[in-house]
Design a protein around this motif. Sequence first.
Motif, short mmCIF file in Angstrom:
data_model
loop_
_atom_site.label_atom_id
_atom_site.label_comp_id
_atom_site.label_asym_id
_atom_site.label_seq_id
_atom_site.Cartn_x
_atom_site.Cartn_y
_atom_site.Cartn_z
N GLY A 198 -155.00 -32.60 15.77
CA GLY A 198 -155.82 -32.53 14.41
C GLY A 198 -156.91 -31.52 14.19
O GLY A 198 -157.12 -30.52 15.16
N LEU A 199 -157.70 -31.40 13.32
CA LEU A 199 -158.89 -30.71 12.97
C LEU A 199 -159.65 -30.22 14.05
O LEU A 199 -159.79 -29.21 14.64
CB LEU A 199 -159.67 -31.15 11.79
N ILE A 200 -160.06 -31.54 14.82
CA ILE A 200 -161.08 -31.15 16.08
C ILE A 200 -160.35 -30.68 17.16
O ILE A 200 -160.83 -29.64 17.73
CB ILE A 200 -161.73 -32.36 16.18
N GLY A 201 -159.15 -30.94 17.42
CA GLY A 201 -158.61 -30.48 18.54
C GLY A 201 -158.02 -29.15 18.42
O GLY A 201 -158.16 -28.17 19.31
N CYS A 202 -157.78 -28.66 17.16
CA CYS A 202 -157.48 -27.30 16.86
C CYS A 202 -158.73 -26.46 16.98
O CYS A 202 -158.88 -25.37 17.13
CB CYS A 202 -156.98 -27.17 15.46
N GLU A 203 -159.77 -26.68 16.41
CA GLU A 203 -161.24 -26.03 16.56
C GLU A 203 -161.67 -25.88 18.01
O GLU A 203 -161.94 -25.03 18.44
CB GLU A 203 -162.10 -26.83 15.77
N PHE A 204 -161.55 -27.06 18.87
CA PHE A 204 -161.92 -27.14 20.21
C PHE A 204 -160.87 -25.79 20.97
O PHE A 204 -161.19 -25.22 21.75
CB PHE A 204 -161.91 -28.31 20.89
N ALA A 205 -159.55 -25.93 20.55
CA ALA A 205 -158.60 -24.91 21.12
C ALA A 205 -159.09 -23.42 20.69
O ALA A 205 -159.09 -22.85 21.68
CB ALA A 205 -157.03 -25.47 20.54
N ASN A 206 -159.26 -23.30 19.63
CA ASN A 206 -159.79 -22.06 19.31
C ASN A 206 -160.93 -21.56 20.14
O ASN A 206 -161.16 -20.39 20.59
CB ASN A 206 -159.92 -21.75 17.59
N ASP A 207 -161.89 -22.27 20.16
CA ASP A 207 -163.09 -22.05 20.85
C ASP A 207 -163.04 -21.84 22.16
O ASP A 207 -163.46 -20.89 22.74
CB ASP A 207 -164.24 -23.14 20.50
N LEU A 208 -162.40 -22.67 22.87
CA LEU A 208 -162.05 -22.58 24.51
C LEU A 208 -161.13 -21.37 24.66
O LEU A 208 -161.44 -20.74 25.70
CB LEU A 208 -161.22 -23.88 24.87
N LEU A 209 -160.24 -21.16 23.89
CA LEU A 209 -159.58 -19.80 24.02
C LEU A 209 -160.28 -18.64 24.19
O LEU A 209 -160.26 -17.57 24.76
CB LEU A 209 -158.49 -19.78 23.12
N GLN A 210 -161.21 -18.55 23.01
CA GLN A 210 -162.01 -17.46 22.81
C GLN A 210 -163.10 -17.44 24.00
O GLN A 210 -163.77 -16.30 24.15
CB GLN A 210 -162.80 -17.40 21.35
N GLY A 211 -163.41 -18.56 24.56
CA GLY A 211 -164.34 -18.37 25.80
C GLY A 211 -163.63 -18.08 27.07
O GLY A 211 -164.33 -18.32 28.06
N GLY A 212 -162.12 -17.74 27.06
CA GLY A 212 -161.79 -17.61 28.23
C GLY A 212 -160.89 -18.70 29.10
O GLY A 212 -160.38 -18.40 30.11
N TYR A 213 -160.62 -19.71 28.40
CA TYR A 213 -159.86 -21.03 29.02
C TYR A 213 -158.43 -20.65 28.61
O TYR A 213 -158.11 -20.24 27.45
CB TYR A 213 -160.75 -22.19 28.56
N GLU A 214 -157.50 -21.18 29.47
CA GLU A 214 -156.08 -21.67 29.25
C GLU A 214 -156.18 -23.03 28.50
O GLU A 214 -156.67 -23.95 29.16
CB GLU A 214 -155.59 -21.54 30.56
N VAL A 215 -155.45 -22.92 27.46
CA VAL A 215 -155.54 -24.36 26.78
C VAL A 215 -153.97 -24.83 26.33
O VAL A 215 -153.42 -24.01 25.92
CB VAL A 215 -156.16 -23.89 25.57
N GLU A 216 -153.67 -25.82 26.70
CA GLU A 216 -152.49 -26.82 26.20
C GLU A 216 -152.87 -27.82 25.16
O GLU A 216 -154.11 -28.62 25.65
CB GLU A 216 -151.69 -27.12 27.19
N LEU A 217 -152.15 -28.19 24.27
CA LEU A 217 -152.61 -29.40 23.41
C LEU A 217 -151.22 -30.33 23.45
O LEU A 217 -150.11 -29.80 23.03
CB LEU A 217 -152.61 -28.92 22.17
N VAL A 218 -151.66 -31.66 23.43
CA VAL A 218 -150.59 -32.71 23.64
C VAL A 218 -150.87 -33.69 22.27
O VAL A 218 -151.98 -34.17 22.10
CB VAL A 218 -150.52 -33.49 24.88
N ALA A 219 -149.91 -33.75 21.43
CA ALA A 219 -150.04 -34.78 20.36
C ALA A 219 -148.98 -35.53 19.80
O ALA A 219 -147.76 -34.78 19.79
CB ALA A 219 -150.89 -33.83 19.05
N PRO A 220 -148.79 -36.72 19.44
CA PRO A 220 -147.51 -37.29 19.02
C PRO A 220 -147.22 -37.21 17.78
O PRO A 220 -147.21 -38.20 16.84
CB PRO A 220 -147.84 -38.68 19.40
N CYS A 221 -147.18 -35.85 17.31
CA CYS A 221 -146.91 -35.59 15.92
C CYS A 221 -146.01 -34.36 15.80
O CYS A 221 -145.74 -33.62 16.69
CB CYS A 221 -148.12 -35.39 15.02
N GLU A 222 -145.40 -34.36 14.65
CA GLU A 222 -144.24 -33.16 14.44
C GLU A 222 -145.14 -31.71 14.00
O GLU A 222 -144.60 -30.81 14.04
CB GLU A 222 -143.23 -33.37 13.28
N GLN A 223 -146.10 -31.72 13.72
CA GLN A 223 -147.03 -30.53 13.31
C GLN A 223 -148.35 -30.86 13.38
O GLN A 223 -148.75 -32.01 13.91
CB GLN A 223 -146.68 -30.14 11.94
#
Length: 400
Positions: free
Chosen positions: A158-183
């Motif tokens: 969702g909104l928070i998961g995607c914001e944290f993903a962007n932040d962590l990726l820009q901070g140099g981390y490898e990121v994978e996201l898991v969610a029970p939705c189609e988009q």
Amino acid sequence: MNESNDTNLPLVIIGTGLAGYNLAREFRKYDSETRLLLITADDGRSYSKPMLSTGFAMNKDADALGMTVAGPMAIQLNAEIRTHTRVTRLDPVNRRVWIGNEPVPYRDLVIAWGAQTINVPVAGDAQDAIFPINDLLDYGRFREAAKGKRRVLILGAGLIGCEFANDLLQGGYEVELVAPCEQIMPSLLPVESAAAVQRGLESLGARFHLGPVLERLDRENDGLQAQLSDGQRIQCDLVVSAVGLRPRTELAEAAGLRVNRGIEVDRLLQTSMEHVYALGDCAEVDGLNLLYVMPLMSGVRALARTLTGQPTPVTYGPMPITVKTPICPLVVSPPAAGSNGSWSVEGEGNDLKALCQDQEGRLLGYALTGTAVQQRLALNKQLPPVLAELPQVLSLKSSH
């Protein structure tokens, strides 16, 4: 509002987040004398919660995100601030709250204790490696645990998961996201806009697993192994839980306040009990529980006036949400629940303008990605208010 026997009783605010501290500041603009007591379960540092999902890209730890500690805030607000203190019971009939065995009387009470993270049960021996990030202390714990680590699994897209993903990726981390939705962001975005933001995050290296859920998390060698419901196994070092928030309502319900999704309040932000108000993420205003900054600040401005003898119903104009995914800028104003409209999308690549309109062509909501976000100001002028002005003030107490 001030009865004669209320002269020495304080205005009590439970919570020192954006809602609590901003209300105290606004209240002091109109009233410099009334005793003011803020009670918080954390350390009382003033900070902006939206900044929690920007800390890694800016290389800021919890201390750097914090703005002012409790002592200077107490001086600034001419208030008493009790930190690391949990309210254990509300007693609205006798106009007091309880801290353990200590009763604290109040003139008026404002509940601004926010929302809590939803915990997802997961099997395995590594549940302690799952970190919710809902406040500054949570952020500090996660940042400390992330030192020397590289692989982060995020639960939720969702909104928070995607914001944290962007932040962590820009901070140099490898990121994978898991969610029970189609988009991604299914409750906010049409599919085309969601795909644009997902492509942006994938261009930074994000990997999405949409559909399955995390079933098991185990320690393995120096890291963790996550097992998904579709059989996939993901190697990671840390897990961020971003599956959503639930308004804190338990103490309010136990005290007899009317509760639905949040603590029900009328347009004056008064609960079903006199002298008790709710504000921010824990409040449900006319059936709306909006976990965003703009409605919170509208509530702050209205409630401060109400508490100083100028009853002011809260109104919400158009309230677009700016999502912190700078790799693909996003501004969204979701249509009101139950509204009857259809989406149309125009643009190329990740620069999309999606409009939701009714049969007469009236704008109900929009989602703008990429360079299309530049059109938000013009579109905001066409949006209906989220909560229009009232012809008269109706109270929750008198309407039931």
